[in-house]
Design a protein around this motif. Structure first.
Motif, PDB file in Angstrom:
ATOM      1  N   ARG A 274       0.824  -1.214   0.000  1.00 17.40           N
ATOM      2  CA  ARG A 274       0.000   0.000   0.000  1.00 17.40           C
ATOM      3  C   ARG A 274       0.859   1.266   0.000  1.00 17.40           C
ATOM      4  O   ARG A 274       0.386   2.352   0.335  1.00 17.40           O
ATOM      5  N   GLN A 275       2.098   1.139  -0.413  1.00 14.53           N
ATOM      6  CA  GLN A 275       3.031   2.271  -0.349  1.00 14.53           C
ATOM      7  C   GLN A 275       2.602   3.430  -1.233  1.00 14.53           C
ATOM      8  O   GLN A 275       2.600   4.595  -0.804  1.00 14.53           O
ATOM      9  N   ASP A 276       2.250   3.145  -2.480  1.00 14.48           N
ATOM     10  CA  ASP A 276       1.880   4.209  -3.403  1.00 14.48           C
ATOM     11  C   ASP A 276       0.631   4.936  -2.923  1.00 14.48           C
ATOM     12  O   ASP A 276       0.536   6.165  -3.027  1.00 14.48           O
ATOM     13  N   GLN A 277      -0.316   4.192  -2.372  1.00 15.38           N
ATOM     14  CA  GLN A 277      -1.542   4.800  -1.872  1.00 15.38           C
ATOM     15  C   GLN A 277      -1.252   5.757  -0.712  1.00 15.38           C
ATOM     16  O   GLN A 277      -1.790   6.876  -0.661  1.00 15.38           O
ATOM     17  N   LEU A 278      -0.404   5.319   0.230  1.00 11.11           N
ATOM     18  CA  LEU A 278      -0.085   6.176   1.373  1.00 11.11           C
ATOM     19  C   LEU A 278       0.707   7.393   0.926  1.00 11.11           C
ATOM     20  O   LEU A 278       0.490   8.504   1.429  1.00 11.11           O
ATOM     21  N   LEU A 279       1.621   7.206  -0.022  1.00  6.60           N
ATOM     22  CA  LEU A 279       2.418   8.324  -0.503  1.00  6.60           C
ATOM     23  C   LEU A 279       1.529   9.400  -1.124  1.00  6.60           C
ATOM     24  O   LEU A 279       1.690  10.593  -0.848  1.00  6.60           O
ATOM     25  N   ASP A 280       0.582   8.991  -1.948  1.00  8.37           N
ATOM     26  CA  ASP A 280      -0.334   9.959  -2.560  1.00  8.37           C
ATOM     27  C   ASP A 280      -1.145  10.703  -1.505  1.00  8.37           C
ATOM     28  O   ASP A 280      -1.328  11.925  -1.590  1.00  8.37           O
ATOM     29  N   LEU A 281      -1.625   9.979  -0.511  1.00  7.89           N
ATOM     30  CA  LEU A 281      -2.411  10.599   0.548  1.00  7.89           C
ATOM     31  C   LEU A 281      -1.571  11.588   1.362  1.00  7.89           C
ATOM     32  O   LEU A 281      -2.042  12.664   1.737  1.00  7.89           O
ATOM     33  N   ALA A 282      -0.318  11.204   1.640  1.00 11.59           N
ATOM     34  CA  ALA A 282       0.565  12.086   2.414  1.00 11.59           C
ATOM     35  C   ALA A 282       0.904  13.351   1.631  1.00 11.59           C
ATOM     36  O   ALA A 282       0.914  14.462   2.189  1.00 11.59           O
ATOM     37  N   TYR A 283       1.191  13.207   0.335  1.00 15.91           N
ATOM     38  CA  TYR A 283       1.449  14.385  -0.493  1.00 15.91           C
ATOM     39  C   TYR A 283       0.239  15.322  -0.492  1.00 15.91           C
ATOM     40  O   TYR A 283       0.368  16.534  -0.329  1.00 15.91           O
ATOM     41  N   ARG A 284      -0.929  14.748  -0.690  1.00  8.68           N
ATOM     42  CA  ARG A 284      -2.135  15.573  -0.754  1.00  8.68           C
ATOM     43  C   ARG A 284      -2.389  16.276   0.578  1.00  8.68           C
ATOM     44  O   ARG A 284      -2.745  17.461   0.599  1.00  8.68           O
ATOM     45  N   ALA A 285      -2.206  15.537   1.671  1.00  8.88           N
ATOM     46  CA  ALA A 285      -2.404  16.143   2.987  1.00  8.88           C
ATOM     47  C   ALA A 285      -1.431  17.294   3.208  1.00  8.88           C
ATOM     48  O   ALA A 285      -1.803  18.355   3.722  1.00  8.88           O
ATOM     49  N   ASN A 286      -0.170  17.087   2.802  1.00  2.00           N
ATOM     50  CA  ASN A 286       0.861  18.097   3.047  1.00  2.00           C
ATOM     51  C   ASN A 286       0.723  19.324   2.164  1.00  2.00           C
ATOM     52  O   ASN A 286       0.895  20.447   2.632  1.00  2.00           O
ATOM     53  N   PHE A 287       0.417  19.119   0.896  1.00  2.00           N
ATOM     54  CA  PHE A 287       0.435  20.235  -0.047  1.00  2.00           C
ATOM     55  C   PHE A 287      -0.934  20.802  -0.407  1.00  2.00           C
ATOM     56  O   PHE A 287      -1.023  21.974  -0.789  1.00  2.00           O
ATOM     57  N   ALA A 288      -1.981  20.007  -0.290  1.00  3.18           N
ATOM     58  CA  ALA A 288      -3.285  20.458  -0.785  1.00  3.18           C
ATOM     59  C   ALA A 288      -4.360  20.576   0.288  1.00  3.18           C
ATOM     60  O   ALA A 288      -5.421  21.147   0.028  1.00  3.18           O
ATOM     61  N   GLU A 289      -4.092  20.034   1.466  1.00  3.72           N
ATOM     62  CA  GLU A 289      -5.104  20.053   2.523  1.00  3.72           C
ATOM     63  C   GLU A 289      -4.516  20.660   3.792  1.00  3.72           C
ATOM     64  O   GLU A 289      -3.320  20.706   3.972  1.00  3.72           O
ATOM     65  N   GLU A 290      -5.355  21.095   4.658  1.00  3.09           N
ATOM     66  CA  GLU A 290      -4.900  21.668   5.925  1.00  3.09           C
ATOM     67  C   GLU A 290      -4.747  20.561   6.964  1.00  3.09           C
ATOM     68  O   GLU A 290      -5.399  20.548   8.013  1.00  3.09           O
ATOM     69  N   ARG A 291      -3.858  19.608   6.668  1.00  5.51           N
ATOM     70  CA  ARG A 291      -3.587  18.481   7.564  1.00  5.51           C
ATOM     71  C   ARG A 291      -2.080  18.365   7.733  1.00  5.51           C
ATOM     72  O   ARG A 291      -1.348  18.225   6.754  1.00  5.51           O
ATOM     73  N   SER A 292      -1.605  18.412   8.954  1.00  7.17           N
ATOM     74  CA  SER A 292      -0.174  18.375   9.216  1.00  7.17           C
ATOM     75  C   SER A 292       0.345  16.945   9.221  1.00  7.17           C
ATOM     76  O   SER A 292      -0.058  16.124  10.055  1.00  7.17           O
ATOM     77  N   VAL A 293       1.243  16.647   8.294  1.00  5.79           N
ATOM     78  CA  VAL A 293       1.834  15.309   8.241  1.00  5.79           C
ATOM     79  C   VAL A 293       2.895  15.129   9.322  1.00  5.79           C
ATOM     80  O   VAL A 293       3.545  14.089   9.383  1.00  5.79           O
ATOM     81  N   TYR A 294       3.058  16.128  10.171  1.00 10.64           N
ATOM     82  CA  TYR A 294       4.002  16.030  11.285  1.00 10.64           C
ATOM     83  C   TYR A 294       3.274  15.699  12.592  1.00 10.64           C
ATOM     84  O   TYR A 294       3.881  15.689  13.660  1.00 10.64           O
ATOM     85  N   ASP A 295       1.990  15.422  12.486  1.00  9.15           N
ATOM     86  CA  ASP A 295       1.164  15.050  13.631  1.00  9.15           C
ATOM     87  C   ASP A 295       0.912  13.545  13.579  1.00  9.15           C
ATOM     88  O   ASP A 295       0.465  13.019  12.562  1.00  9.15           O
ATOM     89  N   ALA A 296       1.186  12.853  14.679  1.00  7.03           N
ATOM     90  CA  ALA A 296       1.086  11.391  14.696  1.00  7.03           C
ATOM     91  C   ALA A 296      -0.322  10.899  14.384  1.00  7.03           C
ATOM     92  O   ALA A 296      -0.497   9.911  13.667  1.00  7.03           O
ATOM     93  N   GLN A 297      -1.338  11.576  14.906  1.00  9.69           N
ATOM     94  CA  GLN A 297      -2.700  11.126  14.652  1.00  9.69           C
ATOM     95  C   GLN A 297      -3.078  11.294  13.191  1.00  9.69           C
ATOM     96  O   GLN A 297      -3.777  10.448  12.620  1.00  9.69           O
ATOM     97  N   VAL A 298      -2.612  12.374  12.573  1.00  7.24           N
ATOM     98  CA  VAL A 298      -2.864  12.560  11.142  1.00  7.24           C
ATOM     99  C   VAL A 298      -2.215  11.423  10.356  1.00  7.24           C
ATOM    100  O   VAL A 298      -2.832  10.875   9.428  1.00  7.24           O
ATOM    101  N   LEU A 299      -1.010  11.038  10.734  1.00  9.54           N
ATOM    102  CA  LEU A 299      -0.334   9.940  10.032  1.00  9.54           C
ATOM    103  C   LEU A 299      -1.087   8.626  10.198  1.00  9.54           C
ATOM    104  O   LEU A 299      -1.207   7.847   9.241  1.00  9.54           O
ATOM    105  N   VAL A 300      -1.604   8.369  11.381  1.00  8.30           N
ATOM    106  CA  VAL A 300      -2.398   7.159  11.587  1.00  8.30           C
ATOM    107  C   VAL A 300      -3.655   7.206  10.722  1.00  8.30           C
ATOM    108  O   VAL A 300      -4.018   6.217  10.077  1.00  8.30           O
TER     109      VAL A 300
END
Length: 241
Positions: A113-139
């Protein structure tokens, strides 16, 4: 044929470069015979966990620019992202350590599921107001990618989990001569540096398929990329970097 992509969630050109590569791959005749593997590369490996700063402030400090100039830099990147159909927030994003994200990406890789998580993390970091530096957001992102929440949380809690895998990827990048990302290696025969146009990726795939010796397309003069100090190259007046 295997394509390995070294990248970092903090790098906007990795976000853009992934989209361009996928367009280039779609135009490649043997696309169904390509295996894509994402590798870890921290742009700011010495940054402490929890040490975050607004991206605009980081850019202004790193390049000795005014806040207005830093915003203009972000607008330039945003224009490139939008041209690829990607969302991009120029305000409100943070910069920090991506070590935990890379560890979680290795967990995702073990589950396919690596590609799926990578896409979600990119979108969260660059396109959404979700901090990828927050543990709960990563979960939460891990669950969206199809992973188990408790397994993801356990990896984030245990700082040794997948740490060796991240470091191994980074050592290998250094051995291959990668000083910035995104960096693409095609079948260990052909290298592409930076967020090149889709057509360049198609050409590289075709040449690697033909079995040519390892060569690198692009450098800091023409392939927009981020360097090992966590900084992204500044566009000059002529539009090049």
């Amino acid at each position: 044929m295997r394509v390995e992509i070294w990248s970092d969630i903090a790098c906007p050109w990795c976000y853009i470069g992934k989209a361009r590569f996928e367009k280039g791959l779609a135009a490649f005749a043997h696309r169904d015979e390509i295996e894509v593997v994402h590798r870890s590369f921290e742009l700011d490996p010495g940054r402490a966990k929890g040490d975050t700063a607004p991206v605009i402030d980081m850019l202004a400090t790193k390049y000795g620019r005014t806040v207005k100039e830093a915003r203009a830099m972000e607008e330039h990147v945003a224009g490139n992202a939008q041209a690829e159909g990607l969302g991009y927030l120029t305000e409100g994003r943070e910069h920090g350590s991506t070590f935990d994200i890379h560890r979680l990406l290795h967990l995702a890789k073990s589950h396919g599921r690596q590609d799926q998580l990578l896409d979600l993390a990119y979108r969260a970091n660059f396109a959404e107001e979700r901090s990828v530096y927050d543990a709960q957001v990563l979960v939460d992102l891990a669950v969206e990618a199809g992973l188990d929440a408790e397994e993801a949380r356990a990896v984030l809690t245990d700082e040794s989990a997948y740490a060796d895998d991240v470091r191994a990827d980074e050592r290998e990048a250094a051995e291959l001569g990668a000083s910035g990302v995104p960096f693409f290696v095609l079948d260990r025969r052909f290298g592409v540096s930076g967020g090149q146009p889709a057509e360049t990726f198609t050409q590289a795939l075709e040449q690697a398929w033909q079995g040519r010796a390892l060569t690198t397309i692009g450098d800091s003069a023409d392939g927009e990329a981020c360097d090992t100090e966590g900084s992204c190259e500044i566009p000059q007046a002529d539009g090049h970097v």
